[in-house]
Design an enzyme around this catalytic site. Structure first.
Site, PDB file in Angstrom:
ATOM      1  N   PRO A  16     137.842 -18.101  41.725  1.00  0.00           N
ATOM      2  CA  PRO A  16     136.699 -17.892  42.597  1.00  0.00           C
ATOM      3  C   PRO A  16     136.519 -16.438  43.037  1.00  0.00           C
ATOM      4  CG  PRO A  16     138.306 -19.416  43.576  1.00  0.00           C
ATOM      5  CD  PRO A  16     138.936 -18.749  42.414  1.00  0.00           C
ATOM      6  N   GLU A  17     135.636 -15.774  42.361  1.00  0.00           N
ATOM      7  CA  GLU A  17     135.147 -14.487  42.835  1.00  0.00           C
ATOM      8  C   GLU A  17     133.752 -14.763  43.393  1.00  0.00           C
ATOM      9  OE1 GLU A  17     135.807 -11.325  39.959  1.00  0.00           O
ATOM     10  OE2 GLU A  17     137.474 -12.414  39.072  1.00  0.00           O
ATOM     11  N   ARG A 137     147.811 -24.553  44.768  1.00  0.00           N
ATOM     12  CA  ARG A 137     148.849 -23.538  44.944  1.00  0.00           C
ATOM     13  C   ARG A 137     149.038 -23.103  46.389  1.00  0.00           C
ATOM     14  NH1 ARG A 137     147.774 -20.668  39.091  1.00  0.00           N
ATOM     15  NH2 ARG A 137     147.733 -22.687  38.108  1.00  0.00           N
ATOM     16  N   ARG A 176     136.622   8.422  49.135  1.00  0.00           N
ATOM     17  CA  ARG A 176     137.998   7.999  48.915  1.00  0.00           C
ATOM     18  C   ARG A 176     138.512   8.710  47.686  1.00  0.00           C
ATOM     19  NH1 ARG A 176     138.287   2.996  51.528  1.00  0.00           N
ATOM     20  NH2 ARG A 176     140.540   3.237  51.265  1.00  0.00           N
TER      21      ARG A 176
END
Length: 293
Positions: A16-17, A137, A176
């Site tokens: 699931p993204e 999990r 960044r």
DNA sequence: CACGTCACCTGCGTGC
DNA sequence: TGCACGCAGGTGACGT
């Protein structure tokens, strides 16, 4: 069908993204015609089958608090599912193997429908439906919060947000100095990308995953943002095509260019796809198209 | 601040 | 056939 082609885990786990979570949110929100859903319904009971599911409450406190609340909407923010109830908000993060389903509590014959292995949380609603969180999990988590911003404020912008222009994105990247792939997967930087869509987006713009974020020219940043949006949109579109209420086998995995395709020819130039490790994550590139500077 | 490493957890595929 | 092992997903904690 293409079973021999896909990475083995695609046969048994969800990944699931953002597109998968969006697909799940839609399927939970929009039941098929002539079927009731759970929106507007009141919670009549909650069962917590594994205590660790709850991120911020004990099973007792969770159950007491959610009972009697009505579900007003189901949405998504980043990879979180957002269940807005009358007074609180429930957040669910599926992490890597979680799944959600809606089903009737009672079979047509009048028997109780048993819960399944790895069902860790179940909410029952006034109309006889239940929402079940299956979490093999045990990585997934659920929160029940007065104010969801407590958790969601840590997230970076949504990739499709309009204020996220190419210029803004370029400022974010060059502000960044990090490896591109881990930065893109950092949910505080941008919300929604995971391992797969990041690899696919970087391939589309021919950028090496280890490129320094402050090495990008403005034009490259713009192209990267477009690639991210394109690849996420393709994912949403392809999952949306084949799901119904409880079944949601998307088919975007059949359209990966690089992910899980080590040894296959690059669709653009024919060079064999390579797999490397970037920040401990399996990473797939075309070594010819995506050169490191 | 950036980055590496590990822990969390289960089930599948691989190789002996 | 059985069995040990590696590995996959997302994230947070912790060390350098």
């Amino acid at each position: 069908m293409l079973a021999g082609r896909r990475p083995p885990f695609l046969n048994q786990a969800n990944m699931p993204e953002l597109p998968e979570v969006e697909t799940i949110a839609r399927s939970l929100r929009e039941p098929p015609e002539n079927d009731a859903g759970i929106i507007t319904m009141r919670v009549t009971g909650a069962k917590v089958l594994w205590e660790g599911t709850l991120a911020n409450l004990t099973p007792r406190a969770f159950t007491r608090r959610i009972k009697g609340q009505s579900l007003e909407d189901i949405g998504r923010r980043g990879k979180f599912l957002v269940f807005t109830f009358s007074t609180d908000t429930m957040l669910i993060h599926l992490r890597m193997s979680g799944d959600l389903r809606i089903e009737k509590v009672t079979s047509p014959e009048g028997d109780m429908v048993p819960l399944l292995k790895h069902d860790h949380l179940a909410l029952t609603f006034k109309n006889g439906l239940r929402l079940v969180f299956n979490n093999p999990r045990k990585f997934g988590r659920a929160w029940l919060l007065k104010d969801p911003r407590e958790v969601l404020d840590d997230l970076g912008p949504e990739p499709f947000d309009e204020p996220l222009t190419a210029e803004v994105f370029h400022q974010m990247l060059t502000g960044r100095s990090r490896q591109l792939k881990p930065l893109l997967m950092d949910q505080r930087f941008l919300a929604g990308l995971g391992n797969i869509y990041t690899d696919e987006a970087l391939f589309r713009v021919k950028l090496h995953p280890l490129t320094r974020s402050d090495d990008l020219a403005a034009e490259q940043s713009g192209m990267l943002l477009k690639a991210i949006r394109d690849v996420l949109w393709d994912g949403i579109r392809r999952n949306g095509a084949s799901i119904d209420w409880v079944y949601r086998g998307g088919e975007f995995q059949n359209h990966f260019n690089v992910y899980g395709r080590k040894g296959d020819p690059c669709p653009d130039c024919g060079t064999l796809i390579e797999r490397l490790l970037v920040g401990q994550r399996g990473t797939h590139i075309c070594p010819a198209c995506q050169k490191k500077k």
